[in-house]
Design an enzyme around this catalytic site. Structure first.
Site, PDB file in Angstrom:
ATOM      1  N   HIS A 152     103.380  54.401  96.947  1.00 10.60           N
ATOM      2  CA  HIS A 152     102.938  53.020  97.303  1.00 10.60           C
ATOM      3  C   HIS A 152     103.122  52.280  95.957  1.00 10.60           C
ATOM      4  CE1 HIS A 152      99.866  55.614  95.539  1.00 10.60           C
ATOM      5  NE2 HIS A 152      99.626  54.675  94.824  1.00 10.60           N
ATOM      6  N   THR A 195      97.176  58.916  92.147  1.00  8.24           N
ATOM      7  CA  THR A 195      96.140  59.845  92.570  1.00  8.24           C
ATOM      8  C   THR A 195      96.007  59.624  94.213  1.00  8.24           C
ATOM      9  OG1 THR A 195      94.753  57.532  92.912  1.00  8.24           O
ATOM     10  CG2 THR A 195      94.314  58.895  90.757  1.00  8.24           C
TER      11      THR A 195
HETATM   12  P1  AMP Z   1      97.735  55.445  92.191  1.00  8.32           P
HETATM   13  O1  AMP Z   1      96.598  55.754  91.196  1.00  8.32           O
HETATM   14  O2  AMP Z   1      98.950  54.828  91.816  1.00  8.32           O
HETATM   15  O3  AMP Z   1      97.999  56.759  93.139  1.00  8.32           O
HETATM   16  O4  AMP Z   1      96.978  54.463  93.051  1.00  8.32           O
HETATM   17  C1  AMP Z   1      96.251  54.726  94.274  1.00  8.32           C
HETATM   18  C2  AMP Z   1      95.491  53.395  94.514  1.00  8.32           C
HETATM   19  O5  AMP Z   1      94.638  53.469  95.806  1.00  8.32           O
HETATM   20  C3  AMP Z   1      94.504  53.235  93.284  1.00  8.32           C
HETATM   21  O6  AMP Z   1      94.803  51.933  92.916  1.00  8.32           O
HETATM   22  C4  AMP Z   1      93.029  52.889  94.359  1.00  8.32           C
HETATM   23  O7  AMP Z   1      92.283  51.951  93.954  1.00  8.32           O
HETATM   24  C5  AMP Z   1      93.637  52.776  95.692  1.00  8.32           C
HETATM   25  N1  AMP Z   1      92.928  53.151  96.753  1.00  8.32           N
HETATM   26  C6  AMP Z   1      92.314  54.310  96.930  1.00  8.32           C
HETATM   27  N2  AMP Z   1      91.451  54.602  98.315  1.00  8.32           N
HETATM   28  C7  AMP Z   1      91.828  53.358  98.760  1.00  8.32           C
HETATM   29  C8  AMP Z   1      91.398  52.627 100.147  1.00  8.32           C
HETATM   30  N3  AMP Z   1      90.618  53.379 100.913  1.00  8.32           N
HETATM   31  N4  AMP Z   1      91.696  51.610 100.359  1.00  8.32           N
HETATM   32  C9  AMP Z   1      92.372  50.893  99.508  1.00  8.32           C
HETATM   33  N5  AMP Z   1      93.023  51.054  98.209  1.00  8.32           N
HETATM   34  C10 AMP Z   1      92.716  52.432  97.930  1.00  8.32           C
END
Ligand code: AMP
Ligand code: ZN
Length: 113
Positions: A99, A94
């Site tokens: 990361h 997302t």
């Molecule tokens: P992915 O789905 O692998 O792209 O992971 C994105 C991650 O970012 C998800 O686990 C979200 O919960 C996390 N995330 C989104 N916004 C934030 C934020 N502002 N601070 C920390 N984590 C976040």
């Protein structure tokens, strides 16, 4: 730059930082899926794993080593922990800035959903 993680790297959006060096930061996931859920993020903007080149090998190695250090600091090196890179839609990516998820503190199942 509209990238959320670039904004966190720049300090424009707050994050619960657990580690930082010259090329990486790590912070707690805002929606944790385990008692430990840390994201290890390069300061350089790279959208997906598909965008890596050989020049990034050392950076990705440093991400893996940071993940292991963070897990060890919390005592999860022995019990175990999980690291995940999601890549693109079917994997549930997302945020399009690579990361490494580092999850620990509960039993993980396999195969993942
Ligand atoms: P992915 O789905 O692998 O792209 O992971 C994105 C991650 O970012 C998800 O686990 C979200 O919960 C996390 N995330 C989104 N916004 C934030 C934020 N502002 N601070 C920390 N984590 C976040
Ligand atoms: Zn970015």
């Amino acid at each position: 730059m509209s990238c959320l993680f670039c904004k966190i790297v720049a300090g424009e959006i707050p994050a619960s930082k657990v580690y930082e060096d010259d090329r990486l930061i790590a912070f707690n996931d805002i929606n944790p899926q385990a008692p430990m859920h840390v994201l290890v993020v390069p300061k350089q903007h790279i959208p997906t794993l598909n965008d890596l080149s050989a020049a990034d090998d050392e950076l990705v190695g440093a991400m893996a080593r940071a993940a292991a250090t963070i897990a060890k600091d919390r005592g999860f090196d022995g019990p175990g922990y999980r690291t995940v890179f999601n890549c693109n839609a079917q994997a549930g990516q997302t945020v399009f800035h690579i990361h490494l998820h580092v999850l620990g503190g509960r039993v993980m199942t396999w195969p993942p959903g």
